[in-house]
Design an enzyme around this catalytic site. Structure first.
Site, short mmCIF file in Angstrom:
data_model
loop_
_atom_site.label_atom_id
_atom_site.label_comp_id
_atom_site.label_asym_id
_atom_site.label_seq_id
_atom_site.Cartn_x
_atom_site.Cartn_y
_atom_site.Cartn_z
N HIS A 179 0.84 -1.20 0.00
CA HIS A 179 0.00 0.00 0.00
C HIS A 179 0.87 1.24 0.00
CE1 HIS A 179 -3.10 2.88 1.13
NE2 HIS A 179 -3.93 1.98 0.66
N ASP B 249 -8.00 -5.41 0.22
CA ASP B 249 -8.53 -6.27 -0.84
C ASP B 249 -8.10 -7.72 -0.72
OD1 ASP B 249 -9.96 -4.36 -2.23
OD2 ASP B 249 -8.16 -3.59 -3.17
N1 ACO Z 1 4.12 -7.66 -4.88
C1 ACO Z 1 5.46 -7.63 -5.07
N2 ACO Z 1 6.22 -6.51 -4.91
C2 ACO Z 1 5.58 -5.39 -4.58
C3 ACO Z 1 4.19 -5.32 -4.38
C4 ACO Z 1 3.45 -6.53 -4.54
N3 ACO Z 1 2.12 -6.54 -4.36
N4 ACO Z 1 3.83 -4.06 -4.05
C5 ACO Z 1 4.95 -3.34 -4.05
N5 ACO Z 1 6.03 -4.13 -4.36
C6 ACO Z 1 7.44 -3.72 -4.38
C7 ACO Z 1 7.76 -2.92 -5.63
O1 ACO Z 1 8.20 -3.75 -6.68
C8 ACO Z 1 8.84 -1.99 -5.13
O2 ACO Z 1 10.04 -2.72 -5.04
P1 ACO Z 1 11.48 -1.98 -5.31
O3 ACO Z 1 11.60 -0.96 -4.21
O4 ACO Z 1 12.47 -3.09 -5.24
O5 ACO Z 1 11.37 -1.38 -6.68
C9 ACO Z 1 8.41 -1.68 -3.69
O6 ACO Z 1 7.65 -2.83 -3.28
C10 ACO Z 1 7.54 -0.42 -3.57
O7 ACO Z 1 6.41 -0.56 -4.43
P2 ACO Z 1 5.79 0.61 -5.32
O8 ACO Z 1 5.13 0.00 -6.51
O9 ACO Z 1 6.82 1.65 -5.54
O10 ACO Z 1 4.70 1.17 -4.32
P3 ACO Z 1 3.48 2.11 -4.68
O11 ACO Z 1 3.18 2.86 -3.45
O12 ACO Z 1 3.75 2.88 -5.92
O13 ACO Z 1 2.29 1.07 -5.02
C11 ACO Z 1 0.52 -0.48 -4.71
C12 ACO Z 1 1.36 0.65 -4.08
C13 ACO Z 1 -0.02 -0.02 -6.06
C14 ACO Z 1 -0.65 -0.78 -3.81
C15 ACO Z 1 1.42 -1.73 -4.88
O14 ACO Z 1 1.83 -2.18 -3.62
C16 ACO Z 1 0.71 -2.86 -5.66
O15 ACO Z 1 0.75 -2.89 -6.88
N6 ACO Z 1 0.03 -3.79 -4.92
C17 ACO Z 1 -0.74 -4.83 -5.59
C18 ACO Z 1 -2.10 -4.27 -6.02
C19 ACO Z 1 -3.02 -4.01 -4.87
O16 ACO Z 1 -3.20 -4.83 -3.98
N7 ACO Z 1 -3.70 -2.85 -4.90
C20 ACO Z 1 -4.68 -2.47 -3.90
C21 ACO Z 1 -4.18 -1.32 -3.07
S1 ACO Z 1 -5.32 -0.96 -1.78
C22 ACO Z 1 -6.57 -0.15 -2.55
O17 ACO Z 1 -6.44 0.63 -3.43
C23 ACO Z 1 -7.85 -0.49 -2.12
#
Ligand code: ACO
Length: 430
Positions: free
Chosen positions: A307, A365
């Site tokens: 998140h 979720d």
């Molecule tokens: N699985 C694997 N790796 C992940 C995940 C994941 N679900 N989420 C983040 N990471 C990693 C990224 O690859 C990144 O790694 P790095 O630092 O080595 O490059 C690091 O964690 C930070 O992630 P970002 O994508 O920069 O974080 P951001 O804040 O931009 O994205 C998000 C947040 C979109 C929720 C992301 O965690 C994600 O895609 N999760 C899966 C989708 C999801 O569950 N969305 C629902 C969110 S809650 C809502 O809206 C109701």
């Protein structure tokens, strides 16, 4: 003494003092509004990871502590003691209602649930396999055609009627989208039912049979709706605020929020989680998928994990996981394979350094789909459920913004990386 922040330009060694804004809680912010005019530089923050776009009294998240407050009340407290409609009143008005206020509010919502018959005809224009989120976006946008002249966005009473209509009509629209996809006649609202019982009846009743709402299902949905009701400046709410800042019709602004919610990085994740669990299939495959999620070349992410704001447990996920046990037990589904798989995935991921170092925890979720599925809600209706619940958040933020005399059109700037000025070249010389 008010705080300031000093920013030094290493080209001419001159420093500029910027005011620091502090809210009632949370991280303070440097007010950069004067920077462009005085210093000739913009600030750069593409995904808004460090930008506050507004002031708001509605919802507070402490991402480090895993705390979520609606108007100061913790979401766990509300999920345990309140009801979704009471939470709607709280989010819109700032205080919990007394009995009379609650009755008047319930009455207002109940009496706005029907759809104009001309709007009902719009559903027939959609192909039977249209995704319900596509239908929801289209039909909600179309509400603007029905209430355009009657909505003066500068009039607080008109704004209030808009919020009531949106909260009231969203379940009717979502249920009609579902009925359209399964080829069944639409079932209209029934005024003697509570909000979620009415939704369940509109989704699952058929004219040929009596339908009795299961109170456990209605209560489970009510709790899920409380947990999804608002989440400060998330992507869909910011989209609604941005569209609304132009002074557009508010029903049209809400449809932009629905479109933003649909994406798998946001509300579409609940559908994606169930698809992911189905793909993993078995606990023995969990380590393989955790490895895939860590592999940057792969592109696979653990859906329902991570998140932007929470760097600790999402408090909503904790409530939902607890609730999963109750709901599955009620339906005699204690040994639900998907729930067991989800818990195993959580266990393995939370023991893995990759997820620990990045502070990636299950979000709202991750477990919600298990409950939706136990209630018989099909996977493509998971995100519409989220949209129904979040409507109050969008409406509350839009109303708050419209009541602010300082509101201006939201209009970010950019770092241009394209060509400088060049002359037109005739087609036969290219
Ligand atoms: N699985 C694997 N790796 C992940 C995940 C994941 N679900 N989420 C983040 N990471 C990693 C990224 O690859 C990144 O790694 P790095 O630092 O080595 O490059 C690091 O964690 C930070 O992630 P970002 O994508 O920069 O974080 P951001 O804040 O931009 O994205 C998000 C947040 C979109 C929720 C992301 O965690 C994600 O895609 N999760 C899966 C989708 C999801 O569950 N969305 C629902 C969110 S809650 C809502 O809206 C109701």
């Amino acid at each position: 003494m008010s705080k300031t922040f000093e920013l030094k330009n290493n080209q001419d060694d001159k420093a500029v003092e910027l005011p620091v804004i502090e809210g009632s809680r949370g991280t303070p912010a440097v007010d950069v509004r004067g920077l462009a005019g005085k210093q000739g530089v913009f600030t750069y923050d593409p995904a808004f990871t460090a930008t506050c776009s507004c002031d708001s009294d509605i919802t507070f998240i402490d991402g480090e502590q895993g705390q979520l407050l609606y108007r100061g009340y913790s979401v766990q407290d509300l999920a345990e003691h309140s009801s979704y409609l009471e939470v709607c009143y709280l989010l819109l008005n700032g205080e919990l209602p007394d009995k009379d206020q609650m009755e008047t509010f319930r009455d207002a919502i109940t009496h706005h649930t029907m759809l104009n018959q001309s709007l009902v005809k719009f559903f027939d224009g959609f192909h039977y396999d249209a995704h319900p989120m596509a239908i929801l976006t289209g039909i909600t946008g179309s509400l603007s055609a029905f209430y355009h002249d009657a909505t003066d966005i500068r009039n607080p009473e008109h704004r209030e009627i808009f919020t009531h209509r949106m909260i009231a009509k969203m379940p009717t629209i979502a249920a009609a989208a579902f009925k359209h996809s399964v080829g069944q006649p639409k079932i209209g609202p029934k005024n003697d039912l509570d909000y979620t019982s009415n939704l369940l009846r509109m989704m699952f009743a058929v004219p040929a049979e009596d339908y009795e709402v299961d109170p456990v299902a209605a209560k489970a949905l009510d709790v899920l709706f409380i947990l999804h009701a608002d989440h400060e400046q998330n992507a869909s709410t910011s989209t609604v605020r941005m569209a609304g800042s132009t002074g557009t019709n508010p029903y049209a602004a809400i449809s932009t929020g629905i479109a933003a919610l649909w994406g798998p990085a946001h509300g579409g994740a609940n559908e994606a989680v169930l698809n992911m669990l189905a793909e993993i299939g078995d606990a023995s495959q969990v380590p393989k998928y955790v490895e895939k999620a860590k592999d940057k070349e792969d592109g696979f992410r653990l859906m329902g994990f991570g998140h932007r704001v929470y760097k600790n447990f999402d408090p909503r996920a904790t409530v939902i996981r607890g609730y999963c046990h109750q709901v599955l037990e009620h339906y005699g589904m204690q040994n639900n394979k998907l729930f067991e798989l989800a818990m195993e995935l959580e266990r393995v991921a939370l023991e893995d350094d990759y997820f620990v170092e990045r502070k990636l925890y299950p979000n709202v979720d991750f477990y919600s789909g298990i409950i939706y599925q136990a209630l018989g809600i099909p996977i493509n209706m998971f995100t519409p459920m989220f949209a129904i619940a979040r409507t109050v958040g969008w409406a509350a933020h839009w109303s708050e913004m419209m009541a602010d005399p300082g509101m201006r059109i939201a209009r970010p700037r950019q770092i241009y990386t394209g060509y400088d000025l060049r002359g037109y070249v005739d087609i036969d010389k290219r």
